[in-house]
Design a protein around this motif. Sequence first.
Motif, PDB file in Angstrom:
ATOM      1  N   GLN C  29       0.831  -1.214   0.000  1.00 44.58           N
ATOM      2  CA  GLN C  29       0.000   0.000   0.000  1.00 44.58           C
ATOM      3  C   GLN C  29       0.858   1.254   0.000  1.00 44.58           C
ATOM      4  OE1 GLN C  29      -0.686  -2.569   2.326  1.00 44.58           O
ATOM      5  NE2 GLN C  29      -2.163  -3.376   0.832  1.00 44.58           N
ATOM      6  N   GLU C  30       1.903   1.225   0.827  1.00 49.84           N
ATOM      7  CA  GLU C  30       2.801   2.383   0.902  1.00 49.84           C
ATOM      8  C   GLU C  30       3.489   2.608  -0.446  1.00 49.84           C
ATOM      9  OE1 GLU C  30       4.160   2.083   5.608  1.00 49.84           O
ATOM     10  OE2 GLU C  30       5.192   0.909   4.075  1.00 49.84           O
ATOM     11  N   THR C  31       3.879   1.502  -1.074  1.00 50.28           N
ATOM     12  CA  THR C  31       4.535   1.593  -2.372  1.00 50.28           C
ATOM     13  C   THR C  31       3.605   2.262  -3.384  1.00 50.28           C
ATOM     14  OG1 THR C  31       5.512  -0.523  -1.828  1.00 50.28           O
ATOM     15  CG2 THR C  31       5.834   0.251  -4.061  1.00 50.28           C
ATOM     16  N   GLU C  32       2.334   1.857  -3.322  1.00 50.10           N
ATOM     17  CA  GLU C  32       1.362   2.416  -4.244  1.00 50.10           C
ATOM     18  C   GLU C  32       1.162   3.911  -4.014  1.00 50.10           C
ATOM     19  OE1 GLU C  32      -1.892  -0.348  -4.605  1.00 50.10           O
ATOM     20  OE2 GLU C  32      -3.094   1.192  -5.606  1.00 50.10           O
ATOM     21  N   ARG C  33       1.101   4.270  -2.734  1.00 50.18           N
ATOM     22  CA  ARG C  33       0.893   5.692  -2.396  1.00 50.18           C
ATOM     23  C   ARG C  33       2.071   6.541  -2.875  1.00 50.18           C
ATOM     24  NH1 ARG C  33       2.313   9.096   1.250  1.00 50.18           N
ATOM     25  NH2 ARG C  33       3.455   7.594   2.500  1.00 50.18           N
ATOM     26  N   LEU C  34       3.298   6.065  -2.558  1.00 48.24           N
ATOM     27  CA  LEU C  34       4.492   6.796  -2.987  1.00 48.24           C
ATOM     28  C   LEU C  34       4.563   6.883  -4.510  1.00 48.24           C
ATOM     29  CD1 LEU C  34       7.552   5.802  -0.745  1.00 48.24           C
ATOM     30  CD2 LEU C  34       6.586   8.071  -1.082  1.00 48.24           C
ATOM     31  N   GLY C  35       4.199   5.749  -5.163  1.00 49.46           N
ATOM     32  CA  GLY C  35       4.217   5.701  -6.621  1.00 49.46           C
ATOM     33  C   GLY C  35       3.255   6.718  -7.214  1.00 49.46           C
ATOM     34  N   LYS C  36       2.077   6.806  -6.607  1.00 51.36           N
ATOM     35  CA  LYS C  36       1.055   7.735  -7.091  1.00 51.36           C
ATOM     36  C   LYS C  36       1.546   9.182  -6.908  1.00 51.36           C
ATOM     37  CE  LYS C  36      -3.812   8.816  -6.145  1.00 51.36           C
ATOM     38  NZ  LYS C  36      -3.684   9.818  -5.066  1.00 51.36           N
ATOM     39  N   ASP C  37       2.079   9.482  -5.711  1.00 54.85           N
ATOM     40  CA  ASP C  37       2.606  10.821  -5.443  1.00 54.85           C
ATOM     41  C   ASP C  37       3.688  11.185  -6.449  1.00 54.85           C
ATOM     42  OD1 ASP C  37       0.938  11.010  -3.324  1.00 54.85           O
ATOM     43  OD2 ASP C  37       2.472  10.710  -1.768  1.00 54.85           O
ATOM     44  N   LEU C  38       4.536  10.189  -6.734  1.00 56.52           N
ATOM     45  CA  LEU C  38       5.658  10.430  -7.634  1.00 56.52           C
ATOM     46  C   LEU C  38       5.180  10.755  -9.044  1.00 56.52           C
ATOM     47  CD1 LEU C  38       8.712  10.462  -7.515  1.00 56.52           C
ATOM     48  CD2 LEU C  38       8.734   8.045  -8.121  1.00 56.52           C
ATOM     49  N   VAL C  39       4.235   9.961  -9.542  1.00 55.26           N
ATOM     50  CA  VAL C  39       3.723  10.189 -10.893  1.00 55.26           C
ATOM     51  C   VAL C  39       3.010  11.531 -10.981  1.00 55.26           C
ATOM     52  CG1 VAL C  39       2.048   9.409 -12.601  1.00 55.26           C
ATOM     53  CG2 VAL C  39       3.547   7.753 -11.480  1.00 55.26           C
ATOM     54  N   GLU C  40       2.215  11.840  -9.970  1.00 52.49           N
ATOM     55  CA  GLU C  40       1.518  13.135  -9.963  1.00 52.49           C
ATOM     56  C   GLU C  40       2.518  14.286  -9.925  1.00 52.49           C
ATOM     57  OE1 GLU C  40      -1.308  13.086  -6.796  1.00 52.49           O
ATOM     58  OE2 GLU C  40      -2.693  11.789  -7.908  1.00 52.49           O
ATOM     59  N   GLY C  41       3.546  14.106  -9.132  1.00 50.64           N
ATOM     60  CA  GLY C  41       4.586  15.134  -9.019  1.00 50.64           C
ATOM     61  C   GLY C  41       5.295  15.358 -10.342  1.00 50.64           C
ATOM     62  N   ILE C  42       5.679  14.245 -10.981  1.00 53.03           N
ATOM     63  CA  ILE C  42       6.391  14.353 -12.264  1.00 53.03           C
ATOM     64  C   ILE C  42       5.469  14.993 -13.305  1.00 53.03           C
ATOM     65  CG2 ILE C  42       7.450  13.058 -14.167  1.00 53.03           C
ATOM     66  CD1 ILE C  42       9.248  12.706 -11.892  1.00 53.03           C
ATOM     67  N   SER C  43       4.216  14.596 -13.279  1.00 53.27           N
ATOM     68  CA  SER C  43       3.288  15.103 -14.297  1.00 53.27           C
ATOM     69  C   SER C  43       3.086  16.612 -14.159  1.00 53.27           C
ATOM     70  CB  SER C  43       1.976  14.317 -14.216  1.00 53.27           C
ATOM     71  OG  SER C  43       0.898  15.158 -13.945  1.00 53.27           O
ATOM     72  N   SER C  44       3.024  17.116 -12.925  1.00 50.58           N
ATOM     73  CA  SER C  44       2.886  18.570 -12.764  1.00 50.58           C
ATOM     74  C   SER C  44       4.194  19.267 -13.115  1.00 50.58           C
ATOM     75  CB  SER C  44       2.446  18.921 -11.338  1.00 50.58           C
ATOM     76  OG  SER C  44       3.497  18.702 -10.438  1.00 50.58           O
ATOM     77  N   THR C  45       5.308  18.558 -12.909  1.00 46.28           N
ATOM     78  CA  THR C  45       6.619  19.117 -13.235  1.00 46.28           C
ATOM     79  C   THR C  45       6.791  19.300 -14.742  1.00 46.28           C
ATOM     80  OG1 THR C  45       7.568  18.160 -11.264  1.00 46.28           O
ATOM     81  CG2 THR C  45       9.104  18.718 -13.006  1.00 46.28           C
ATOM     82  N   VAL C  46       6.182  18.383 -15.508  1.00 48.82           N
ATOM     83  CA  VAL C  46       6.278  18.472 -16.965  1.00 48.82           C
ATOM     84  C   VAL C  46       5.710  19.809 -17.448  1.00 48.82           C
ATOM     85  CG1 VAL C  46       5.403  17.517 -19.142  1.00 48.82           C
ATOM     86  CG2 VAL C  46       6.245  15.987 -17.362  1.00 48.82           C
ATOM     87  N   ILE C  47       4.668  20.273 -16.756  1.00 48.64           N
ATOM     88  CA  ILE C  47       4.043  21.543 -17.136  1.00 48.64           C
ATOM     89  C   ILE C  47       4.881  22.743 -16.674  1.00 48.64           C
ATOM     90  CG2 ILE C  47       1.965  22.975 -16.932  1.00 48.64           C
ATOM     91  CD1 ILE C  47       0.567  20.124 -16.262  1.00 48.64           C
ATOM     92  N   THR C  48       5.283  22.716 -15.392  1.00 50.28           N
ATOM     93  CA  THR C  48       6.017  23.873 -14.853  1.00 50.28           C
ATOM     94  C   THR C  48       7.497  23.879 -15.227  1.00 50.28           C
ATOM     95  OG1 THR C  48       6.525  22.732 -12.792  1.00 50.28           O
ATOM     96  CG2 THR C  48       4.484  23.996 -12.834  1.00 50.28           C
ATOM     97  N   GLY C  49       8.063  22.699 -15.475  1.00 50.10           N
ATOM     98  CA  GLY C  49       9.466  22.642 -15.874  1.00 50.10           C
ATOM     99  C   GLY C  49      10.457  22.573 -14.729  1.00 50.10           C
ATOM    100  N   SER C  50       9.959  22.686 -13.470  1.00 45.46           N
ATOM    101  CA  SER C  50      10.890  22.546 -12.342  1.00 45.46           C
ATOM    102  C   SER C  50      10.242  21.700 -11.250  1.00 45.46           C
ATOM    103  CB  SER C  50      11.262  23.921 -11.789  1.00 45.46           C
ATOM    104  OG  SER C  50      10.120  24.530 -11.236  1.00 45.46           O
ATOM    105  N   LEU C  51      11.096  21.078 -10.413  1.00 41.13           N
ATOM    106  CA  LEU C  51      10.589  20.188  -9.368  1.00 41.13           C
ATOM    107  C   LEU C  51       9.729  20.974  -8.384  1.00 41.13           C
ATOM    108  CD1 LEU C  51      13.749  18.032  -8.519  1.00 41.13           C
ATOM    109  CD2 LEU C  51      12.110  17.732 -10.377  1.00 41.13           C
ATOM    110  N   SER C  52       8.491  20.554  -8.203  1.00 44.86           N
ATOM    111  CA  SER C  52       7.595  21.256  -7.286  1.00 44.86           C
ATOM    112  C   SER C  52       7.919  20.882  -5.849  1.00 44.86           C
ATOM    113  CB  SER C  52       6.147  20.884  -7.587  1.00 44.86           C
ATOM    114  OG  SER C  52       5.932  19.532  -7.232  1.00 44.86           O
TER     115      SER C  52
END
Lengths: 133, 117, 266
Positions: C29-52
């Motif tokens: 479960q923890e792996t899934e949560r971290l994985g989800k956070d990571l993908v969401e983070g990367i996806s928003s980063t693609v738009i802004t161009g820098s690590l949020s």
Amino acid sequence: MSNRIDIRNESDVVVARQIARQVASQMGFSLGDQTRITTAVSELARNIFLYAKQGWIEYQEITLGVRGRGIEFIFQDQGPGIPDVELALTVGYTSGNGMGMGLSGTKRLMDEFDIKSSPGKGATIRIVRWLNK
Amino acid sequence: MNKSSIVKIHNALVVTLQGEIDDRTALELQQEILQSVIRYQVSGVVIEISQLDLVDSYMARILSETARMIKLMGAETFLAGLRPMVAVTIVEMGLNIDGVKTALNLEVALEVLKGGR
Amino acid sequence: MILGQESYALWLSALQKTSWVTRGSLNPQETERLGKDLVEGISSTVITGSLSASLKKTLEDISIIGVRSGFTPSETAQFVFSMRPYIGDILHTKDYTHVMTLLDEAGLYTFETYLKTREEIIVNQRQDLLELSTPVIRLLDGILAVPLIGTMDSRRTQQIMEKLLNMIVETGAPLTILDITGVAIVDTLVANHILKTAAAVRLLGGNLIITGLSPSIAQTMVHMGVDLSSVITRAVMADGIALALDMLEKEIVKKQQPGNQVKETK
């Protein structure tokens, strides 16, 4: 941003000490380090008054990468200068006043200690103590 | 600024160093202590320095010289109540305070001077 | 938000098979949560161009878990890099290079935080060890004892000196026994540290007795020309205690027991 303390008379040495203790304490230095810093500032401020009659101290908080935060004091005067820096740093060397441990002792209290001086052109002494070792 | 005091207790002179003491004041105090040794005919002097937050090379020299002068006048000098961090700084700098006996506090020094031990 | 559900599921199941889960550092479960956070983070980063900030927080969490689990920095960064084959599809992006650059940046960030975290842990542990290994003991009324164990460097000496001096002032104990039986190497440097400590104790009005000077240490000191004559030394701690009691004009006597037939003759 650096701050400045002018040294023109004996009571300015006391003022410099008080400021040094206050700044060191505000930055979070341990009681031992506060004492070391204050003592070093007292020594070097007195030297300005004794040998050059007047001069000034500039001090500021500094940071350097992983070294973290530290405090830097620069003592400047336009007095006779130190003819032989090496000799002046020798244990027991004295030009009359004090115990002959002033400069060498101060150096041992600090993490960094540099002297720039040439005869007739005054002296610049820079000392640094880092917050974390 | 300088709030030091000199009082006579039994056969001893108790000098309490306090406040900010500049070099000239230190010399004046030395003079005053020596005069008081004669005036009160004491056999010992206790310099209480628990309120001093630094002893640099000049102060160390004044303390050591004062003790040696007092000795020449036939009395003993005790340095009492030095702060731990001040002691550490003195040792690190390599300063020597010759001719002075030390005591943990004023009571101990007075006791020794009274001939308690 | 997540478009490539299929690729995302594939990546997650791949992640579940890594040492992160197999070694028990994270539960599924923890792996899934971290994985989800990571993908969401990367996806928003693609738009802004820098690590949020929130992506950084996720990466820091990954690093801390990595350090605590005893993973190497590469193993830790692998959590992020394992996404490489899947991320393009997960985000439905055409700008493959851009996404890869950001993913690299995120992976490198875990490196950085990994090192920072480990450094913090080391500093804390060193502090704990120093504290632990330098007890100042109230041995008897008026006598303190400091049993030194291990190596003596300047930093430790300083720490011990400060602690001891404070204790002397606090307790008013005139005597301190410094036992060096447990010190690994006693050389000129250590001897100098001891002399410094003795000088500081004397300035306060106390006195230091050094015990544990074994024959070999005594030989070393003399051969190296170290002058320890300004301090009182003894071979064993028991002698030091006896001397300290003597100096304080005290002695330990046998308890008088009212019902005891055996009378003390003294």
